[in-house]
Design a protein around this motif. Structure first.
Motif, mmCIF file in Angstrom:
data_model
loop_
_atom_site.group_PDB
_atom_site.id
_atom_site.type_symbol
_atom_site.label_atom_id
_atom_site.label_comp_id
_atom_site.label_asym_id
_atom_site.label_seq_id
_atom_site.Cartn_x
_atom_site.Cartn_y
_atom_site.Cartn_z
ATOM 1 N N TYR A 1 0.817 -1.208 0.000
ATOM 2 C CA TYR A 1 0.000 0.000 0.000
ATOM 3 C C TYR A 1 0.855 1.264 0.000
ATOM 4 O O TYR A 1 1.694 1.450 0.871
ATOM 5 N N THR A 2 0.588 2.131 -0.959
ATOM 6 C CA THR A 2 1.221 3.449 -0.946
ATOM 7 C C THR A 2 0.621 4.244 0.205
ATOM 8 O O THR A 2 -0.418 3.875 0.758
ATOM 9 N N MET A 3 1.242 5.343 0.541
ATOM 10 C CA MET A 3 0.717 6.169 1.627
ATOM 11 C C MET A 3 -0.710 6.629 1.323
ATOM 12 O O MET A 3 -1.581 6.590 2.195
ATOM 13 N N GLY A 4 -0.961 7.041 0.099
ATOM 14 C CA GLY A 4 -2.296 7.500 -0.271
ATOM 15 C C GLY A 4 -3.343 6.400 -0.140
ATOM 16 O O GLY A 4 -4.435 6.626 0.377
ATOM 17 N N ARG A 5 -3.005 5.212 -0.640
ATOM 18 C CA ARG A 5 -3.941 4.083 -0.543
ATOM 19 C C ARG A 5 -4.140 3.668 0.904
ATOM 20 O O ARG A 5 -5.245 3.324 1.309
ATOM 21 N N ALA A 6 -3.077 3.676 1.696
ATOM 22 C CA ALA A 6 -3.177 3.312 3.102
ATOM 23 C C ALA A 6 -4.064 4.303 3.843
ATOM 24 O O ALA A 6 -4.952 3.905 4.615
ATOM 25 N N ALA A 7 -3.850 5.581 3.611
ATOM 26 C CA ALA A 7 -4.660 6.614 4.270
ATOM 27 C C ALA A 7 -6.127 6.476 3.867
ATOM 28 O O ALA A 7 -7.018 6.558 4.722
ATOM 29 N N ALA A 8 -6.385 6.241 2.590
ATOM 30 C CA ALA A 8 -7.766 6.084 2.124
ATOM 31 C C ALA A 8 -8.410 4.847 2.738
ATOM 32 O O ALA A 8 -9.571 4.890 3.164
ATOM 33 N N ALA A 9 -7.677 3.755 2.807
ATOM 34 C CA ALA A 9 -8.218 2.515 3.376
ATOM 35 C C ALA A 9 -8.578 2.685 4.846
ATOM 36 O O ALA A 9 -9.543 2.091 5.331
ATOM 37 N N LEU A 10 -7.813 3.498 5.560
ATOM 38 C CA LEU A 10 -8.044 3.715 6.989
ATOM 39 C C LEU A 10 -8.963 4.899 7.270
ATOM 40 O O LEU A 10 -9.349 5.127 8.417
ATOM 41 N N GLY A 11 -9.287 5.668 6.239
ATOM 42 C CA GLY A 11 -10.113 6.849 6.428
ATOM 43 C C GLY A 11 -9.404 7.923 7.231
ATOM 44 O O GLY A 11 -9.996 8.615 8.045
ATOM 45 N N THR A 12 -8.117 8.049 6.978
ATOM 46 C CA THR A 12 -7.305 9.028 7.698
ATOM 47 C C THR A 12 -6.490 9.836 6.701
ATOM 48 O O THR A 12 -6.757 9.806 5.507
ATOM 49 N N THR A 13 -5.498 10.550 7.178
ATOM 50 C CA THR A 13 -4.673 11.388 6.306
ATOM 51 C C THR A 13 -3.238 10.873 6.273
ATOM 52 O O THR A 13 -2.804 10.176 7.199
ATOM 53 N N PRO A 14 -2.490 11.248 5.243
ATOM 54 C CA PRO A 14 -1.072 10.910 5.234
ATOM 55 C C PRO A 14 -0.338 11.477 6.456
ATOM 56 O O PRO A 14 0.565 10.832 6.976
ATOM 57 N N ALA A 15 -0.759 12.645 6.930
ATOM 58 C CA ALA A 15 -0.120 13.225 8.115
ATOM 59 C C ALA A 15 -0.298 12.321 9.339
ATOM 60 O O ALA A 15 0.618 12.197 10.160
ATOM 61 N N PHE A 16 -1.458 11.690 9.445
ATOM 62 C CA PHE A 16 -1.695 10.766 10.559
ATOM 63 C C PHE A 16 -0.735 9.577 10.450
ATOM 64 O O PHE A 16 -0.125 9.161 11.447
ATOM 65 N N LEU A 17 -0.575 9.037 9.246
ATOM 66 C CA LEU A 17 0.363 7.922 9.043
ATOM 67 C C LEU A 17 1.788 8.345 9.390
ATOM 68 O O LEU A 17 2.532 7.579 10.008
ATOM 69 N N ARG A 18 2.170 9.552 8.997
ATOM 70 C CA ARG A 18 3.516 10.039 9.322
ATOM 71 C C ARG A 18 3.686 10.181 10.831
ATOM 72 O O ARG A 18 4.744 9.869 11.376
ATOM 73 N N ALA A 19 2.638 10.636 11.524
ATOM 74 C CA ALA A 19 2.709 10.804 12.979
ATOM 75 C C ALA A 19 2.889 9.455 13.671
ATOM 76 O O ALA A 19 3.690 9.323 14.601
ATOM 77 N N VAL A 20 2.163 8.445 13.224
ATOM 78 C CA VAL A 20 2.303 7.108 13.808
ATOM 79 C C VAL A 20 3.701 6.565 13.515
ATOM 80 O O VAL A 20 4.343 5.972 14.380
#
Length: 112
Positions: free
Chosen positions: A20-39
């Motif tokens: 999963y790319t960051m965009g696909r991961a964020a979309a799948a989780l219903g969140t933002t790329p910034a949230f993924l970066r924070a985690v």
């Protein structure tokens, strides 16, 4: 070519394959790329980097981030949510090790 298709199919079945790319991961989780970066910044997940430097996430990483999101949605600060999930994982590992050690002890006890 059939061997290549089998390898790709095997990768997609692998929970740890970074599909999963960051965009696909964020979309799948219903969140933002910034949230993924924070985690990721909290050290809870470390996405693989593509040759171009883009973050790639696995399904197992998405489950972890999803658990963090649940806690954040309940009002837990992201740093605390990451720590809670980390501690939950440590507890699961300790319980699994404990079960394995008990099983081995039980097996020894029945052998004598």
């Amino acid at each position: 070519m059939p061997a290549e298709k089998a390898r790709v199919a095997g990768n997609l079945d692998d929970d740890d394959y970074p599909a999963y790319t960051m965009g696909r991961a964020a979309a799948a989780l219903g969140t933002t790329p910034a949230f993924l970066r924070a985690v990721g910044g909290a050290g809870l997940v470390t996405p693989l980097r593509s040759e171009g430097g883009h973050r790639r996430y696995s399904r197992s990483q998405l489950r972890i981030v999803g658990r963090v999101r649940e806690l954040v949605d309940q009002g837990t600060p992201i740093e605390a949510a990451c720590r809670i999930v980390s501690l939950e994982d440590q507890l699961d590992d300790a319980l699994r090790l404990n079960r394995e050690m008990r099983r081995r002890l039980d097996e020894r006890g029945t052998d004598t």
